[in-house]
Each structure stands twice: as structure tokens, then as C-alpha cells.
Design an enzyme around this catalytic site. Structure first.
Site, PDB file in Angstrom:
ATOM      1  N   LYS A 125     -87.617  65.781 -26.879  1.00  0.00           N
ATOM      2  CA  LYS A 125     -87.505  67.198 -27.259  1.00  0.00           C
ATOM      3  C   LYS A 125     -88.513  67.597 -28.331  1.00  0.00           C
ATOM      4  O   LYS A 125     -89.181  68.625 -28.216  1.00  0.00           O
ATOM      5  CB  LYS A 125     -86.092  67.491 -27.775  1.00  0.00           C
ATOM      6  CG  LYS A 125     -84.983  67.345 -26.757  1.00  0.00           C
ATOM      7  CD  LYS A 125     -83.645  67.739 -27.313  1.00  0.00           C
ATOM      8  CE  LYS A 125     -83.116  66.788 -28.374  1.00  0.00           C
ATOM      9  NZ  LYS A 125     -82.754  65.475 -27.837  1.00  0.00           N
ATOM     10  N   THR A 126     -88.598  66.787 -29.376  1.00  0.00           N
ATOM     11  CA  THR A 126     -89.482  67.147 -30.490  1.00  0.00           C
ATOM     12  C   THR A 126     -90.934  67.203 -30.040  1.00  0.00           C
ATOM     13  O   THR A 126     -91.668  68.140 -30.374  1.00  0.00           O
ATOM     14  CB  THR A 126     -89.308  66.139 -31.641  1.00  0.00           C
ATOM     15  OG1 THR A 126     -87.971  66.219 -32.134  1.00  0.00           O
ATOM     16  CG2 THR A 126     -90.278  66.439 -32.772  1.00  0.00           C
ATOM     17  N   GLU A 169     -86.270  73.511 -30.285  1.00  0.00           N
ATOM     18  CA  GLU A 169     -85.666  72.262 -29.841  1.00  0.00           C
ATOM     19  C   GLU A 169     -84.166  72.484 -29.720  1.00  0.00           C
ATOM     20  O   GLU A 169     -83.528  72.992 -30.645  1.00  0.00           O
ATOM     21  CB  GLU A 169     -85.986  71.156 -30.848  1.00  0.00           C
ATOM     22  CG  GLU A 169     -85.494  69.803 -30.454  1.00  0.00           C
ATOM     23  CD  GLU A 169     -86.015  68.702 -31.368  1.00  0.00           C
ATOM     24  OE1 GLU A 169     -85.337  67.671 -31.485  1.00  0.00           O
ATOM     25  OE2 GLU A 169     -87.106  68.882 -31.970  1.00  0.00           O
TER      26      GLU A 169
END
Length: 469
Positions: A125-126, A169
Site C-alpha cells: 500500500k505505502t 493509503e
């Protein structure tokens, strides 16, 4: 060019107090509110670069938690799921009848009225959120973004932009991603994790289905075609009564955005995708096949939002990494020290394979710190098997984070599993001794990887200093 976005702060958020303001997710929301003109205050357990960055924006940041830190005129208290009910500032908020807001609700409020992209998945995600933030900025679209890690320095995990796009995110760990109403949702993968909150894969799927169900009418789901959990989620979504537009990406022949080739180029990769049957080649400036997949997910999401693919592909090349995602910390005595946030077996395997591919012929030494007792209990054997990809490993004690110890659960579970898989591995109980032990193990040309979601990242500078001496 995108139109200007609303900059007004809702009255409930005009004077917010954040408990745990230095955390990756919390500090980003606090930063955007400060940039929008809110009077931000908060507390954290220790000093950090994030705290300094917030102070530079005019925020008041206290170190330590005490009831007196909460101002009488606070409009709300913002918390994450990690804040315990007996936190003195939370107790004081109840006494003063100050509303308590979960960070996901605060973030959802910041995205209101904007064209949002929410990036979800068990891993990646990051990185994917960061890729989109950098590429959209490179294109002059001036996005707002909230990321779970710093791009290039403390406080760079979030920004209030003047454009109409917000990239965020979306955290599945506590189901908070169900609060968002994105125009485009990305699902990178779906696996069982966060065992304190999910008892089974069915619960995970149900949670992701709820997230996907929040996509606004006319929006799109961008989802991996190759990962089994994502493929199962796709099938479930398509069986639903009101499925969004689904755009799949990956190496599968059936993917809508098909990855044709991923060619390693040292610490970068050259990626060719087939989009509407036409090839498009671009550079991903971080090593590893999984990062190439993240970049293609970002490309597909931007295209779903109406951004021309060739322009976005070129702009993705401007992304050069995010802190703790295979971040080079330095080199000393011919040894490179690299930091990895990987703490789930899938992430560990991906990063170790990426380093193997990027530096063929070098020895790979790993210092691994398990994260959470519950995760070690459920996945310790798989973590040990992943460490078999290294030439040698040191395993530290479990980093507890928000959890209390679980009887019988120690990092020995990982050490034993690694040895059973044929790995050369040792336990190291004394974190202060690690730098010396690693310096004694290495020789010129080696790579040292500090790995885990806890404070193992602090060991990189110490190892470099010991090597220099």
C-alpha cells in the site's frame, strides 16, 4: 489543470488533539489539517522527525501522555486503534465531553469533495500510494496525499495540494478502510493478517467486499489478476448486485492491463505493459518484480481516473522509493546496509528475492525483528522459511507494538523454522550487540538487510558506524 479544492476545515476539526501524533498515519492527517489552517495539537511517546515537521507547521506537540496536554478548548480528540482506553488524554476527553474521532473518519473527512484513490491490500500500500503521489505531482496535478511512510524525509508522508485528486493509503488492519468512498479503489492482494482483528479468510474477504462496495457510482476497482486472494475477491465482487467497473492488472493473459515483461536493470526495472493491445514501456526506479506490479497498479488507477497512460507511465519513473522500502542506508567497508519494512512472510520473500536479483553474487545477511506476538504465533513458521533465502540471519526478540506478550510465543519459533528449512540463522537477544555481531560476520561486497516493522530500522546507522571503525 485540476480545479482548486475546498480548503475549509470542518468546525469539528478546527482545534484537533491527536493522541499518538507522530505515527505514520496520524501525523499525515495532522499535517494536512495544519496546512488547511487548523490549530493542531497532540502528543506522542517520543521525539521524532514527524514531530519536528509538525511543529514547523505551527502544531503543538507534547512528548509523553498526560491529561494536562489536552486543551480545554479542543474541538475533538483523534485516535487510532492502537490507543488504549486508559490513555490519560482519552480519559480526560471523556471528562470534558470532547468528541473522539477515529483517524479513519478524520481522513475520510479530508477526502470529501475530491476525486479520491484509495490504495488497499495486505502488502504494497505505502509503495503504490507513494508512486501515485509522486507521479501526479510530476504531472503538475498538485494532489493531496496521505501515505503510511515518508517519501524523502520526515514529514513527507502527507500534503495538502491545490488539485482535485486525493490519494490515500487505506488500512484494512482494523477495518477502517471501510470509511472511505473512493472514485478508484486499488486492491493489490488479499491475505490473512492482523490476527487480532480477523479470525479467518472469510472475514478478510467480507471486509474487503465492504470496502469495494463503498466505491462511488461510476467508479472503478483496480485489482491484481495474479494473486489468489485478489482473484477470489474479484469473483465475489462480480457476483454482487451492483459491481463497479473492474480493471485487472498483472501477468495473467486475461488481465486488462497485462504485464508483458519485467527486465531487471541493476537497482531498477524496465516494465512493458499491454494496454488496449498496445505496448507501453517505462522504468521503475526500485528493484523487484513486486514493485513493478505496484507501479502497474498505479498506472491502471491513474488511467481509470482519466490520466493519459503515456504521460503517467513516464511520470512514474520519477518515483525513487520511500523510506524503509528497500532503502539504502549507506555503505561502509565495502558493505551496503539496506532497510526493509517487510514483516509478513510474503513481503519478506518478495524483498529477499528482489535483493537477490538486484545484487547477484553478493552475500545477503539479514537482521530480522518479528512484529507482534499474534503475527508470530500464526506466521512464524513461514517467516522462518522466508529467511532461508538469505545467506545468514540474526533474529531479534519480538517487537510488541500494541500487544501484550502471549505465553510461549517467542522469536524462537522463527529460528527453529528457519533451521528446519536449512537456513543459517541465530537468535540475538541483545539488540545493542547486533552492530558488533554483524560487523564480525561481513566482508566486502556483502549486503546487510535490516528487516521488520519495529525499531530494527535504528540498527542501520549503528551497523554502518561499526563497519567504519
Amino acid at each position: 489543470m485540476a480545479s482548486a479544492v475546498p480548503s475549509a476545515v470542518p468546525s469539528a476539526m478546527e482545534r484537533p488533539h491527536f493522541i499518538g501524533i507522530g505515527g505514520a498515519g496520524m501525523s499525515g492527517i495532522a499535517k494536512i489539517l495544519a496546512q488547511r489552517g487548523a490549530k493542531v495539537a497532540g502528543s506522542d511517546a517520543k521525539e521524532s522527525g514527524a514531530a519536528d515537521a509538525l511543529r514547523a507547521l505551527g502544531a503543538t506537540v507534547h512528548i509523553g501522555h498526560a491529561a494536562g496536554h489536552l486543551a480545554d478548548d479542543a474541538s475533538c480528540v483523534v485516535v487510532s486503534s492502537a490507543i488504549r482506553p486508559d490513555n490519560p488524554e482519552l480519559v480526560r476527553a471523556a471528562e470534558l465531553s470532547v468528541p473522539v474521532v477515529h483517524r479513519s473518519d478524520a481522513l475520510a473527512g479530508l477526502m470529501t469533495g475530491l476525486r479520491s484513490i484509495a490504495v488497499a491490500g495486505t502488502h504494497g500500500k505505502t509503495t503504490t500510494t507513494s508512486m501515485l503521489a509522486v507521479a501526479l505531482t510530476e504531472l503538475g496535478l498538485d494532489p493531496s496525499y496521505a501515505i503510511g511512510g515518508d517519501l524523502d524525509g520526515p514529514g513527507t508522508n502527507a500534503r495538502h495540494g491545490a488539485g482535485e485528486i486525493f490519494v490515500a493509503e487505506a488500512d484494512e488492519s482494523d477495518r477502517s478502510f471501510q470509511k472511505y468512498d473512493p472514485q478508484v479503489a486499488i486492491v493489490l492482494n488479499v491475505e490473512l493478517d492482523h490476527h487480532a482483528n480477523y479470525a479467518s479468510m472469510d472475514e478478510i474477504y467480507e471486509s474487503f467486499e465492504t470496502f469495494v462496495g463503498k466505491i462511488v457510482p461510476g467508479g472503478a476497482l483496480v485489482i491484481a489478476a495474479d494473486q489468489p486472494g485478489a482473484a477470489e475477491l474479484t469473483a465475489r465482487v462480480r457476483r454482487g448486485p451492483s459491481a463497479p467497473k473492474v480493471v485487472t492488472y498483472g501477468e495473467s493473459a486475461t488481465a486488462d492491463v497485462r504485464i508483458d515483461t519485467v527486465t531487471p536493470r541493476g537497482l531498477t526495472s524496465e516494465v512493458t505493459v499491454l494496454l488496449d493491445g498496445r505496448p507501453l514501456t517505462f522504468t521503475v526506479s526500485v528493484p523487484g518484480r513486486h514493485y513493478a506490479h505496484n507501479a502497474v497498479a498505479a498506472l491502471a488507477a491513474g488511467v481509470a481516473l482519466g490520466i493519459p497512460a503515456p504521460e503517467l507511465a513516464a511520470a512514474l519513473g520519477a518515483y525513487t522509493g520511500v523510506k524503509r522500502r528497500l532503502q539504502l542506508k549507506g555503505e561502509a567497508a565495502g558493505v551496503q546496509v539496506i532497510d526493509s519494512y517487510a514483516h509478513h512472510p510474503t513481503e519478506m520473500t518478495a524483498d529477499l528475492e528482489a535483493m537477490r536479483g538486484a545484487a547477484a553474487g553478493s552475500r545477503l545477511l539479514v537482521v530480522f525483528q518479528p512484529h507482534l506476538f499474534s503475527r508470530t504465533r500464526e506466521l512464524g513458521a513461514e517467516m522462518g522459511q522466508a529467511l532461508a533465502l538469505a545467506d545468514s540471519s540474526l533474529v531479534l526478540d519480538i517487537y510488541p507494538a500494541r500487544e501484550d506478550p502471549i505465553p510461549g510465543i517467542t522469536s524462537d519459533l522463527i529460528v527453529d523454522a528457519a533451521r528446519a528449512a536449512g537456513a543459517e540463522v541465530a537468535a540475538c537477544r541483545d539488540k545493542a550487540a547486533v552492530a558488533g555481531v554483524v560487523a564480525g560476520m561481513t566482508r566486502p561486497g556483502d549486503l546487510v538487510l535490516t528487516m521488520g516493522a519495529g525499531d530494527v530500522t535504528d540498527l542501520g546507522p549503528a551497523i554502518l558506524a561499526r563497519l567504519s571503525n
